[in-house]
Design an enzyme around this catalytic site. Structure first.
Site, mmCIF file in Angstrom:
data_model
loop_
_atom_site.group_PDB
_atom_site.id
_atom_site.type_symbol
_atom_site.label_atom_id
_atom_site.label_comp_id
_atom_site.label_asym_id
_atom_site.label_seq_id
_atom_site.Cartn_x
_atom_site.Cartn_y
_atom_site.Cartn_z
ATOM 1 N N LEU A 7 0.850 -1.195 0.000
ATOM 2 C CA LEU A 7 0.000 0.000 0.000
ATOM 3 C C LEU A 7 0.885 1.245 0.000
ATOM 4 C CD1 LEU A 7 -2.705 -0.947 2.670
ATOM 5 C CD2 LEU A 7 -2.491 -1.671 0.278
ATOM 6 N N ALA A 8 0.826 1.991 -1.086
ATOM 7 C CA ALA A 8 1.720 3.142 -1.220
ATOM 8 C C ALA A 8 1.017 4.323 -1.874
ATOM 9 C CB ALA A 8 2.951 2.746 -2.033
ATOM 10 N N ALA A 9 -0.294 4.427 -1.679
ATOM 11 C CA ALA A 9 -1.050 5.475 -2.379
ATOM 12 C C ALA A 9 -1.277 6.709 -1.520
ATOM 13 C CB ALA A 9 -2.392 4.919 -2.849
ATOM 14 N N ARG A 14 1.148 13.756 7.462
ATOM 15 C CA ARG A 14 1.878 14.082 8.690
ATOM 16 C C ARG A 14 3.384 14.303 8.468
ATOM 17 N NH1 ARG A 14 -1.010 9.120 11.790
ATOM 18 N NH2 ARG A 14 -1.247 8.478 9.604
ATOM 19 N N GLN A 73 -4.966 3.806 -7.304
ATOM 20 C CA GLN A 73 -6.095 4.049 -6.396
ATOM 21 C C GLN A 73 -6.410 5.545 -6.444
ATOM 22 O OE1 GLN A 73 -5.242 4.068 -2.237
ATOM 23 N NE2 GLN A 73 -7.380 3.979 -1.613
ATOM 24 N N GLU A 155 -9.071 1.555 15.256
ATOM 25 C CA GLU A 155 -8.034 2.568 15.075
ATOM 26 C C GLU A 155 -7.923 3.424 16.329
ATOM 27 O OE1 GLU A 155 -5.809 2.905 12.352
ATOM 28 O OE2 GLU A 155 -6.698 0.913 12.355
ATOM 29 N N ASN A 224 4.956 7.769 10.134
ATOM 30 C CA ASN A 224 3.931 8.740 9.766
ATOM 31 C C ASN A 224 4.456 10.165 9.785
ATOM 32 O OD1 ASN A 224 1.867 6.769 9.495
ATOM 33 N ND2 ASN A 224 1.774 6.661 11.723
HETATM 34 C C1 UD1 Z 1 -2.581 1.737 9.539
HETATM 35 C C2 UD1 Z 1 -3.627 0.782 10.109
HETATM 36 C C3 UD1 Z 1 -3.378 0.660 11.618
HETATM 37 C C4 UD1 Z 1 -1.983 0.164 11.879
HETATM 38 C C5 UD1 Z 1 -0.939 1.035 11.168
HETATM 39 C C6 UD1 Z 1 0.403 0.358 11.226
HETATM 40 C C7 UD1 Z 1 -5.657 1.015 8.782
HETATM 41 C C8 UD1 Z 1 -7.024 1.586 8.740
HETATM 42 N N1 UD1 Z 1 -4.934 1.309 9.869
HETATM 43 O O1 UD1 Z 1 -2.801 3.007 10.119
HETATM 44 O O2 UD1 Z 1 -4.316 -0.232 12.186
HETATM 45 O O3 UD1 Z 1 -1.733 0.120 13.255
HETATM 46 O O4 UD1 Z 1 -1.273 1.218 9.797
HETATM 47 O O5 UD1 Z 1 1.454 1.165 10.726
HETATM 48 O O6 UD1 Z 1 -5.258 0.319 7.857
HETATM 49 N N2 UD1 Z 1 -2.616 4.009 1.936
HETATM 50 C C9 UD1 Z 1 -3.084 3.802 0.668
HETATM 51 N N3 UD1 Z 1 -4.294 4.317 0.318
HETATM 52 C C10 UD1 Z 1 -5.061 5.025 1.173
HETATM 53 C C11 UD1 Z 1 -4.597 5.230 2.480
HETATM 54 C C12 UD1 Z 1 -3.372 4.712 2.837
HETATM 55 O O7 UD1 Z 1 -2.418 3.165 -0.135
HETATM 56 O O8 UD1 Z 1 -6.147 5.447 0.763
HETATM 57 C C13 UD1 Z 1 -1.301 3.469 2.315
HETATM 58 C C14 UD1 Z 1 -0.336 4.546 2.793
HETATM 59 O O9 UD1 Z 1 0.431 5.046 1.710
HETATM 60 C C15 UD1 Z 1 0.518 3.772 3.793
HETATM 61 C C16 UD1 Z 1 -0.395 2.676 4.303
HETATM 62 O O10 UD1 Z 1 -1.465 2.574 3.393
HETATM 63 O O11 UD1 Z 1 1.650 3.200 3.189
HETATM 64 C C17 UD1 Z 1 -0.933 2.963 5.707
HETATM 65 O O12 UD1 Z 1 -1.657 4.155 5.695
HETATM 66 P P1 UD1 Z 1 -1.624 5.179 6.923
HETATM 67 O O13 UD1 Z 1 -2.565 6.282 6.600
HETATM 68 O O14 UD1 Z 1 -0.268 5.504 7.298
HETATM 69 O O15 UD1 Z 1 -2.315 4.271 8.043
HETATM 70 P P2 UD1 Z 1 -2.120 4.384 9.618
HETATM 71 O O16 UD1 Z 1 -2.977 5.494 10.120
HETATM 72 O O17 UD1 Z 1 -0.707 4.401 9.975
HETATM 73 CA CA CA Z 2 1.099 4.550 8.855
#
Ligand code: UD1
Ligand code: CA
Length: 453
Positions: A7-9, A14, A73, A155, A224
């Site tokens: 997941l890298a979107a 922050r 995405q 969360e 983050n």
């Molecule tokens: C997420 C988890 C959380 C976990 C944490 C661990 C969810 C809802 N929460 O929270 O339970 O403890 O990671 O580090 O999954 N991303 C996408 N598309 C989006 C949103 C995010 O690809 O629409 C990717 C981001 O680029 C990132 C990853 O998903 O690499 C995690 O997203 P982030 O927003 O950092 O989630 P956390 O709030 O850290």
């Molecule tokens: Ca994260």
């Protein structure tokens, strides 16, 4: 069959950066490169990267990786929404889907392997990696029973005060049975504080959700913000230094030095304080680096010493002494037993065995033979304002102090250049070349003085 999705979107709000979060560097590699390389060993059938925010920039950076499929995405509506984008891409796929967060870069391949094994042997629909953290702030909390069966993930921002007391956190690393996941993905809803679709909500929808607690919680540090980036850098550096100390490298003051993962060291290397190695460095047996040096893509043979110096894309032979305060720039190649001394800059130059440039010199675009002595303050004037030109000096030559060799110029072997010469013409073998004004002497001459009245 195994598919991996990273997941890298996300934007990484922050981080407060113009760079997408997953492209932030950590010990010389971007976060996403680190995450991708952690599963290289498993030879997955499919390797998918979910991109969105500044997708072109991310794709451009990673285009060189073979077999990586980019999945767009748009917009970015949460981690669950991100994985929903795989539904058409993985249609008909029958196997496990390993999902990795692109911002969790310190995960060890052995931990992923353990997670896969655990998942396969338990027959769960999903197995996720968890950690007990001293400070779980910001992470999703995992609620499970004694047997490791997970009921739900909440969360941090959606937790009640009581739920926040639970320090079992979600690492963001999951192994799913893809078919089972695909069946529940459309059921996700955005009934949460951020109004997003959460991948974590799938665990409550899947009949058998299990978790595996990681032994070393440092592995699952999520990044983050810049503070967490710095903490991960520190952890990674510590891992690297510990590894090399076990392999026989001495660090006089470990925490003041940084390394890249592409460094290799021989035996009995001593690294003095404030020394940094970046890129692909090779350091031979018995080298002594620092204090106060910066090496990037440096290739050092045995017994080289580098003191308060900068080396960039250069190759150095055995027993060469460098510094203090030398600068070896790209394309420099120094043979064995040379000496590069104080305030010397070398660029795109070759030095033959045993040659010495000891003080205050600039040698650029030059080819020097063996056993040459370059006197203090010698300059190769390689640039005419339009083009760079070469200087060639033959074996056993001696260049007097403060000489300017105006390139293009070829000096033969056993040439002697008188101090203070400016040479513009080639010099044959064995010749003495002088290119300076003759000293004028007027004996008995004293300067006129003002008469006193
Ligand atoms: C997420 C988890 C959380 C976990 C944490 C661990 C969810 C809802 N929460 O929270 O339970 O403890 O990671 O580090 O999954 N991303 C996408 N598309 C989006 C949103 C995010 O690809 O629409 C990717 C981001 O680029 C990132 C990853 O998903 O690499 C995690 O997203 P982030 O927003 O950092 O989630 P956390 O709030 O850290
Ligand atoms: Ca994260």
């Amino acid at each position: 069959m195994l598919a991996v999705a990273v997941l890298a979107a996300g934007k990484g709000t922050r981080m407060k950066s113009s760079l997408p979060k997953v492209l932030q560097p950590l010990a010389g590699a971007t976060l996403v490169e680190r995450v991708l390389s952690s599963c290289n060993g498993f030879q997955p059938e499919r390797q998918l990267l979910i991109v969105g925010h500044k997708a072109e920039q991310v794709e451009q950076q990673l285009n060189h990786l073979q077999g990586l499929e980019f999945v767009l995405q748009q917009p970015q509506n949460g981690t669950g929404h991100a994985v929903q984008q795989l539904l058409p891409v993985l249609e008909g796929f029958d196997g496990e889907l390993l999902v990795l967060n692109g911002d969790v870069p310190l995960l060890r391949p052995s931990t992923i392997e353990q997670l896969l094994n655990e998942h396969r042997s338990s027959g769960a629909d999903v197995t996720l990696l968890t950690a007990r953290l001293a400070d779980p702030t910001g992470y999703g909390r995992v609620f499970s029973d004694q047997q490791g069966r997970v009921s739900t993930i909440v969360e941090h921002r959606d937790c009640s005060d009581e739920q926040r007391q639970n320090n079992l956190t979600n690492a963001g690393i999951y192994c799913f049975n893809w078919k089972k996941l695909a069946a529940v993905l459309p059921q996700l809803c955005s009934d949460n504080d951020q109004g997003e679709l959460y991948l974590t909500d799938t665990v409550a929808l899947l009949p058998i959700a299990m978790h595996m607690e990681v032994a070393d919680p440092d592995e699952v540090n999520g990044i983050n913000d810049r503070r967490q980036l710095a903490q991960c850098e520190a952890l990674l550096q510590e891992r690297l230094r510990e590894h090399w100390m076990k392999e026989g490298v001495t660090f006089v003051d470990p925490s003041s030095c940084t390394l890249s993962e592409d460094c290799q060291f021989g035996m009995d290397v001593v690294i003095e304080p404030q020394t940094h190695l970046r890129g692909r460095c090779n350091v031979g047996d018995g080298c002594k680096l620092g204090p106060g040096s910066l090496l990037t893509n440096a290739d050092l043979d045995q017994g080289v010493s580098v003191l308060h110096s900068v080396i960039d894309d250069a190759k150095v032979g055995k027993q060469v002494k460098i510094g203090p305060f030398a600068h070896l720039r790209p394309g420099t190649h120094i043979a064995d037993n040379c000496r590069i001394g104080n305030f010397v800059e070398l660029k795109k130059s070759h030095l033959g065995e045993g040659s010495k440039v000891n003080h205050l010199s600039y040698i650029g675009d030059a080819e020097l033979g063996r056993n040459i002595n370059v006197g203090a303050g010698t300059i190769t004037a390689n640039y005419d304002g339009m083009m760079k030109h070469r200087t060639v000096i033959g074996d056993h030559s001696s260049i007097g102090a403060n000489s300017v060799l105006v390139a293009p110029i070829v000096l033969g072997t056993k040439v002697t250049v008188g101090a203070g010469s400016t040479l513009t013409k080639d010099v044959p073998n064995g010749a003495l070349a002088l290119g300076r004004a003759k000293q004028l002497m007027k004996e008995g001459w004293s300067a006129p003085r003002k008469t006193q009245d």
